[in-house]
Write a protein that holds these residues in place. Sequence first.
Motif, PDB file in Angstrom:
ATOM      1  N   SER A 280      98.805  92.676  26.527  1.00  0.00           N
ATOM      2  CA  SER A 280      99.997  92.302  27.316  1.00  0.00           C
ATOM      3  C   SER A 280     100.683  93.522  27.924  1.00  0.00           C
ATOM      4  N   ASP A 281     100.055  94.702  27.748  1.00  0.00           N
ATOM      5  CA  ASP A 281     100.586  95.945  28.332  1.00  0.00           C
ATOM      6  C   ASP A 281     101.947  96.339  27.790  1.00  0.00           C
ATOM      7  N   VAL A 282     102.230  95.999  26.533  1.00  0.00           N
ATOM      8  CA  VAL A 282     103.515  96.402  25.954  1.00  0.00           C
ATOM      9  C   VAL A 282     103.325  97.163  24.639  1.00  0.00           C
TER      10      VAL A 282
ATOM     11  N   ALA B 236      98.245  91.033  16.241  1.00  0.00           N
ATOM     12  CA  ALA B 236      99.479  91.322  16.981  1.00  0.00           C
ATOM     13  C   ALA B 236      99.305  92.594  17.817  1.00  0.00           C
ATOM     14  N   GLU B 237      98.651  93.596  17.225  1.00  0.00           N
ATOM     15  CA  GLU B 237      98.411  94.839  17.973  1.00  0.00           C
ATOM     16  C   GLU B 237      97.535  94.571  19.196  1.00  0.00           C
ATOM     17  N   GLU B 238      96.515  93.737  18.997  1.00  0.00           N
ATOM     18  CA  GLU B 238      95.623  93.401  20.133  1.00  0.00           C
ATOM     19  C   GLU B 238      96.396  92.646  21.220  1.00  0.00           C
TER      20      GLU B 238
ATOM     21  N   PRO C  71      97.104  83.379  22.524  1.00  0.00           N
ATOM     22  CA  PRO C  71      96.713  83.177  23.925  1.00  0.00           C
ATOM     23  C   PRO C  71      97.398  84.190  24.835  1.00  0.00           C
ATOM     24  N   GLN C  72      96.663  84.619  25.845  1.00  0.00           N
ATOM     25  CA  GLN C  72      97.220  85.565  26.833  1.00  0.00           C
ATOM     26  C   GLN C  72      98.434  84.946  27.517  1.00  0.00           C
ATOM     27  N   GLY C  73      99.331  85.798  27.945  1.00  0.00           N
ATOM     28  CA  GLY C  73     100.519  85.293  28.629  1.00  0.00           C
ATOM     29  C   GLY C  73     101.736  85.504  27.751  1.00  0.00           C
ATOM     30  N   ILE C  74     102.860  85.766  28.411  1.00  0.00           N
ATOM     31  CA  ILE C  74     104.089  86.063  27.684  1.00  0.00           C
ATOM     32  C   ILE C  74     105.096  84.969  27.993  1.00  0.00           C
ATOM     33  N   GLU C  75     105.545  84.309  26.934  1.00  0.00           N
ATOM     34  CA  GLU C  75     106.501  83.222  27.118  1.00  0.00           C
ATOM     35  C   GLU C  75     107.572  83.371  26.067  1.00  0.00           C
ATOM     36  N   PRO C  76     108.802  82.923  26.353  1.00  0.00           N
ATOM     37  CA  PRO C  76     109.820  82.920  25.305  1.00  0.00           C
ATOM     38  C   PRO C  76     109.396  82.000  24.168  1.00  0.00           C
TER      39      PRO C  76
END
Length: 180
Positions: free
Chosen positions: A83-85, A76-78, A20-25
């Motif tokens: 996520s622009d990283v 993971a690459e996608e 899912p989109q979004g970056i969380e710890p």
Amino acid sequence: MSGADRERWDQRYAGLGVAPQGIEPLPVFEHCEDLFPTSGTALEIACGRGRGAVWLASRGMTVLASDVSPVAIELAEEHATASDVADRCEFAVWDLDDGLPPSEPVDLVLCHLFREADVDQAMIDRLVPGGLLAIACLSEVGHGPGSFRAKPGELTTAFAALDMLDAGEADGHAWFVGRR
Ligand SMILES: C[S@@+](CC[C@H](N)C(=O)[O-])C[C@H]1O[C@@H](n2cnc3c(N)ncnc32)[C@H](O)[C@@H]1O
């Protein structure tokens, strides 16, 4: 890992699709997130769809992340691109039966929801002096025996050579964060 096991992981990931989109710890480390570096290099093993790697890269680290499943690595690459990283992430297909993927010593080794004691020493050895190891896995504590579950005290014993900064085991999960 056998070809059949790899295929099972590939099929599971093909059914899941991109994280899912979004970056969380990673939830198990959220309470001690401040211990994690915000620069330098990281190695994540058994990275799956790259949730951990993308989280570390979003904090400023340069990450090499590997998994035995080519499908997981593609996802993971996608995820990193979305996520622009992607510029701070490198993903590789790698079977930990062959030890850790090659890299220079790193500031952080991350292993989340994977337990293979055969690579414990290699993870420690891969850290620069002062580097951080963060590992979380399923545990027998609060759950009962099961395959791939760490026994009570297993992580603190396995990584006793490190200075323990945070650790616990409850509700079927165990985690350990320690500094070399
Ligand atoms: C429970 S998943 C955890 C994935 C990820 N770390 C996460 O937290 O979402 C376990 C992962 O270990 C990988 N794996 C299993 N055996 C492996 C091996 N021998 N070498 C490398 N990866 C392996 C699987 O492909 C899978 O992605």
